[in-house]
Design a protein around this motif. Sequence first.
Motif, PDB file in Angstrom:
ATOM      1  N   TRP A 122       0.821  -1.204   0.000  1.00 28.00           N
ATOM      2  CA  TRP A 122       0.000   0.000   0.000  1.00 28.00           C
ATOM      3  C   TRP A 122       0.859   1.260   0.000  1.00 28.00           C
ATOM      4  N   ALA A 154       1.429   2.270  -3.622  1.00 23.78           N
ATOM      5  CA  ALA A 154       0.259   2.932  -4.210  1.00 23.78           C
ATOM      6  C   ALA A 154       0.064   4.318  -3.608  1.00 23.78           C
ATOM      7  N   PHE A 155       0.354   4.432  -2.313  1.00 24.45           N
ATOM      8  CA  PHE A 155       0.277   5.744  -1.655  1.00 24.45           C
ATOM      9  C   PHE A 155       1.263   6.714  -2.305  1.00 24.45           C
ATOM     10  N   GLY A 199      -0.036   7.895  -5.638  1.00 24.28           N
ATOM     11  CA  GLY A 199      -1.069   8.910  -5.496  1.00 24.28           C
ATOM     12  C   GLY A 199      -0.471  10.255  -5.098  1.00 24.28           C
ATOM     13  N   TYR A 200       0.491  10.195  -4.201  1.00 27.02           N
ATOM     14  CA  TYR A 200       1.164  11.418  -3.747  1.00 27.02           C
ATOM     15  C   TYR A 200       1.853  12.109  -4.931  1.00 27.02           C
ATOM     16  N   ALA A 222      -0.737  13.656  -7.437  1.00 23.59           N
ATOM     17  CA  ALA A 222      -1.336  14.920  -7.010  1.00 23.59           C
ATOM     18  C   ALA A 222      -0.362  16.079  -7.166  1.00 23.59           C
ATOM     19  N   ALA A 259     -10.849   3.480 -15.987  1.00 26.60           N
ATOM     20  CA  ALA A 259     -10.175   4.154 -14.868  1.00 26.60           C
ATOM     21  C   ALA A 259     -10.065   5.653 -15.127  1.00 26.60           C
ATOM     22  N   ASN A 301     -13.548   7.225 -14.595  1.00 26.28           N
ATOM     23  CA  ASN A 301     -13.801   7.314 -13.155  1.00 26.28           C
ATOM     24  C   ASN A 301     -12.965   8.413 -12.494  1.00 26.28           C
ATOM     25  N   ALA A 302     -11.776   8.646 -13.042  1.00 26.68           N
ATOM     26  CA  ALA A 302     -10.904   9.665 -12.446  1.00 26.68           C
ATOM     27  C   ALA A 302     -11.530  11.061 -12.521  1.00 26.68           C
ATOM     28  N   PHE A 336     -10.230   0.716   4.027  1.00 23.39           N
ATOM     29  CA  PHE A 336      -9.605  -0.521   3.553  1.00 23.39           C
ATOM     30  C   PHE A 336     -10.396  -1.690   4.116  1.00 23.39           C
ATOM     31  N   ARG A 396      -6.859  -6.109  -3.407  1.00 20.63           N
ATOM     32  CA  ARG A 396      -5.588  -5.417  -3.162  1.00 20.63           C
ATOM     33  C   ARG A 396      -5.779  -3.949  -2.777  1.00 20.63           C
ATOM     34  N   GLN A 397      -6.855  -3.370  -3.251  1.00 23.58           N
ATOM     35  CA  GLN A 397      -7.245  -2.030  -2.787  1.00 23.58           C
ATOM     36  C   GLN A 397      -6.160  -0.977  -2.993  1.00 23.58           C
ATOM     37  N   TRP A 398      -5.449  -1.103  -4.113  1.00 22.41           N
ATOM     38  CA  TRP A 398      -4.416  -0.114  -4.385  1.00 22.41           C
ATOM     39  C   TRP A 398      -5.015   1.250  -4.704  1.00 22.41           C
ATOM     40  N   ASN A 399      -6.225   1.238  -5.240  1.00 21.26           N
ATOM     41  CA  ASN A 399      -6.867   2.525  -5.517  1.00 21.26           C
ATOM     42  C   ASN A 399      -7.147   3.290  -4.225  1.00 21.26           C
ATOM     43  N   ALA A 448      -5.318   3.176  -1.461  1.00 18.33           N
ATOM     44  CA  ALA A 448      -4.033   3.731  -1.017  1.00 18.33           C
ATOM     45  C   ALA A 448      -3.590   4.875  -1.935  1.00 18.33           C
ATOM     46  N   PHE A 449      -3.892   4.725  -3.220  1.00 13.11           N
ATOM     47  CA  PHE A 449      -3.587   5.808  -4.174  1.00 13.11           C
ATOM     48  C   PHE A 449      -4.362   7.073  -3.796  1.00 13.11           C
ATOM     49  N   ALA A 457      -5.463   7.888  -0.901  1.00 13.28           N
ATOM     50  CA  ALA A 457      -4.898   8.430   0.339  1.00 13.28           C
ATOM     51  C   ALA A 457      -3.649   9.253   0.041  1.00 13.28           C
ATOM     52  N   GLY A 458      -2.801   8.752  -0.836  1.00  9.38           N
ATOM     53  CA  GLY A 458      -1.595   9.496  -1.193  1.00  9.38           C
ATOM     54  C   GLY A 458      -1.935  10.793  -1.916  1.00  9.38           C
ATOM     55  N   TYR A 459      -2.916  10.697  -2.792  1.00 10.07           N
ATOM     56  CA  TYR A 459      -3.362  11.880  -3.535  1.00 10.07           C
ATOM     57  C   TYR A 459      -3.885  12.949  -2.568  1.00 10.07           C
TER      58      TYR A 459
END
Lengths: 147, 147, 147, 147, 147, 147, 147, 147
Positions: free
Chosen positions: G88, G91-92, G95-96, G99, H60, H63-64, H81, H86-89, H91-92, H94-96
């Motif tokens: 994760w 993926a974080f 995303g960071y 952005a 994707a 959806n974005a 979560f 895998r739920q990478w989206n 975590a993505f 969250a990073g965003y």
Amino acid sequence: MKVYLSGEIHTDWRERIVAGAEGLDVALTGPVTDHGASDDCGVAILGAESDKYWHDHKGAMVNAIRTRNGIEGADLVVVRFGEKYRQWNAAFDAGYAAALGKPIIVLSMPEHQHALKEVHAAALAVAEEPEQVVQILRYVQTGALPG
Amino acid sequence: MKVYLSGEIHTDWRERIVAGAEGLDVALTGPVTDHGASDDCGVAILGAESDKYWHDHKGAMVNAIRTRNGIEGADLVVVRFGEKYRQWNAAFDAGYAAALGKPIIVLSMPEHQHALKEVHAAALAVAEEPEQVVQILRYVQTGALPG
Amino acid sequence: MKVYLSGEIHTDWRERIVAGAEGLDVALTGPVTDHGASDDCGVAILGAESDKYWHDHKGAMVNAIRTRNGIEGADLVVVRFGEKYRQWNAAFDAGYAAALGKPIIVLSMPEHQHALKEVHAAALAVAEEPEQVVQILRYVQTGALPG
Amino acid sequence: MKVYLSGEIHTDWRERIVAGAEGLDVALTGPVTDHGASDDCGVAILGAESDKYWHDHKGAMVNAIRTRNGIEGADLVVVRFGEKYRQWNAAFDAGYAAALGKPIIVLSMPEHQHALKEVHAAALAVAEEPEQVVQILRYVQTGALPG
Amino acid sequence: MKVYLSGEIHTDWRERIVAGAEGLDVALTGPVTDHGASDDCGVAILGAESDKYWHDHKGAMVNAIRTRNGIEGADLVVVRFGEKYRQWNAAFDAGYAAALGKPIIVLSMPEHQHALKEVHAAALAVAEEPEQVVQILRYVQTGALPG
Amino acid sequence: MKVYLSGEIHTDWRERIVAGAEGLDVALTGPVTDHGASDDCGVAILGAESDKYWHDHKGAMVNAIRTRNGIEGADLVVVRFGEKYRQWNAAFDAGYAAALGKPIIVLSMPEHQHALKEVHAAALAVAEEPEQVVQILRYVQTGALPG
Amino acid sequence: MKVYLSGEIHTDWRERIVAGAEGLDVALTGPVTDHGASDDCGVAILGAESDKYWHDHKGAMVNAIRTRNGIEGADLVVVRFGEKYRQWNAAFDAGYAAALGKPIIVLSMPEHQHALKEVHAAALAVAEEPEQVVQILRYVQTGALPG
Amino acid sequence: MKVYLSGEIHTDWRERIVAGAEGLDVALTGPVTDHGASDDCGVAILGAESDKYWHDHKGAMVNAIRTRNGIEGADLVVVRFGEKYRQWNAAFDAGYAAALGKPIIVLSMPEHQHALKEVHAAALAVAEEPEQVVQILRYVQTGALPG
């Protein structure tokens, strides 16, 4: 005009501003001012901590959801330094607001003048009484001066 | 890595970090730490003021040229809270750094834990000794842990 | 430290700062100070204009390539208001620098104090002599005060 | 559409724009236009100053609460240069708006053309009469041209 | 001074600027100008695509790594519109640079004047010959005009 | 949701989106689509120009007041490339929107696929018919797919 | 060109990129890849925690000093998803970086294609082998394609 | 207060927050939660793809449009979560959100604690039950604690 009222939570300065600003087009916000709730909100909602540091940490983080939104959404930030306590959170809020370029009014006491000089240097006005903040709000909105 | 060392100017904590960080690729900066010069720089250069408020104000403004550049250019800001004085400038710097998204290390004493909880909540590390800051700098740069 | 020297181009104030700042770690930049070249650069390079407005416009646009880069890249902006002319470009540069959050030193004459009050309010220092700017640069870099 | 009307406060240009814009979806704001109140607001609210510089400074800072919010919140900034005075605050506002990327209309007189060339170079339109500003507002909102 | 040279890749305009700018303190960058490599880089490195759309897409994305870095890091962006092709990527780069507030010089032909009016309106200079771009670079750096 | 409809002004694609989006919570904006008004707005309001370049320039600048506000305020930008003309303003708008991080839908024709590849690479969707834009708007707002 | 290599730390993909990129003008950085040090850095430097959550938290915060600086300073971010673990943090980081508008290359395996579709949609390239990343770096810097 | 609910779409956690938040001044948004529609939206609207990668990519991207607007417009982002996938989206997202400086609440299970430590380190609160999120929303808005 959105005004965030940061700092001291033990006197009635917020109430005096709210009362004085009646009739003006201002939305006044601020932190949670119930001292106990503010200290315990983290553990009350997210679970107890045996270590005082993490107890406080959890609370400070939950409060930050409110305070950061409040400061970031504000058109003007008023920061009040009172008589007691270290009030580092007030100075932190002032620094946070300054870095965001928010107009700042500091409400402080003459005996703190020297200690607050860096904070004052970031303010557009330094007042001693809540009524002066109201007068600034009125002038800024309507052009009317007191008296 | 540019590191700004903000806060208390009465103990040797900056020197201990400078000494410990020898050999690391860090550029350490901070405010003017000569207390007298820092207080009087405004009037010494720009002319005397009869009013203490403006005396202090001029000095705080001149110092801000250095401190804002220091914080804005830093990759990491260390903020030290010492034993004495109100240290609102330290908390202000922490807030300023936080709003800019700078990584922050707070260097503080256990007895200030509760009063600093909002500042701690904005930090990526809270340490008590300058040597811990050095260890973090070393780890962050080289991956090496102490011991 | 990158310092942009904006404003008046008819006296030797830039030279006095350059001379005084010798030995300091500052990079001093500024606009093209050859008045004729500055006025005519647009048409000299891009073709003549029959209309004075567009003649001036083309020149002002070409100069903006240099001045905007200069201000945006600066750590400190010094804006000088001299005795003559309307100097709206100096005030424009001050506003531009202020909106970018750049530290500003204004160099102006006592008789302009009232007319410049909004510009002064955006400055961290207001000086009358170029040597005071040098003293600030020295203090900000080394902590040393004059005398 | 939020339009900030900056600059000269001695003629009726704002009133002419307000009148002309009736029926358009525009919110027109601007500085306090009462010259006396604008000069004295700082000391009237925050306490007298013996030194004229600080008297003016306090006022300029209080006015900045209104003007910076006005410019930062605007979709369009109109800056008017009139016949008299140095009007450095108008040029400062234009620079401030330019650095924020705000669309700017300059309202100025032919005899100031050369002196304003840097300010004009930052504008999307240069007009001589308030009615032209109204025509631009109408065109931008409705697509309708005059006549 | 970092200058990004965007647009047309079929004539020697970049070479003429490189040659002319010798001796100036400029770093000239631009896109990959090998047409074939630019078209096929995506599939050559990341695997073939049966669909022409995705073939082109992959290439355009890989090229964007270079072009976006180039524009974002530039102090000045020159955009050249040539005789042939649709050149939407040149106009796209101009819009991209404009939104970032980069100073822009457009290099275009008189017959495209009307079609390019929105692009020209975002430029600080509109030239027809690469040598004019060199003259601007020289003037902006040294203050020297041609002739 | 604020949607800016940029580009081609000679077919009814905007009307088809407006009609299709009825019932959705979208505010559709765009440039002035009266070709003549758009070309002449500058001189009609601000005074005639003998030189075609400046005639066009004045118009493009006045139109920019509307288009830049439209793009900067949008949550989504749709850019339409039609059959005719060079349409550099459409590509410019796409680049402008991309640099601001706006989600972009490109509406284009298959025969332009290769020439638009850099623009497509900045889009979140590439469609051929206005009805597809409506379907995206509906899906994005309600989750409902066509059919 | 500064390239941050985020993600999986159990295979030699970073070494393969470092080896392949020899001769290119790239500065490759990344997180601390010693799994044990990365997990324990917080408590090793700042003091033990009895609660696993805070043990991990302290470490993650210290590591963030390095990773956020790395991503924010990068011209290009490569994010590797390996075979094992939940990843994760990778993926974080993606995303960071997204952005912040950083160009992203994702290095992933075909079997993760569907699960990574949102992450892939934010990337400018999706590769399977570190050597492809090297080829992109070479192409972006020199224009040379493999083979 | 605008709250974006990101992540897991297979349990009723969003409904529980919606129900619990009744009476609070919050606007709750999130992604399209119909799994099939979310996967197929790209091809359903923009045309089929033979390659699974591009099928997913198109979806994707569409959806974005919704998710990026949702996160960028939010005052608070909740990332959930769940047990499966895998739920990478998530975590993505969250990073965003973290890079944008948005306050984040993570809703996760104890068994994921170690794997989520970097994501948790970016959150202002980590909860296990949707009702805790509601309690935070209520506290942040009204100051009232549960019980």
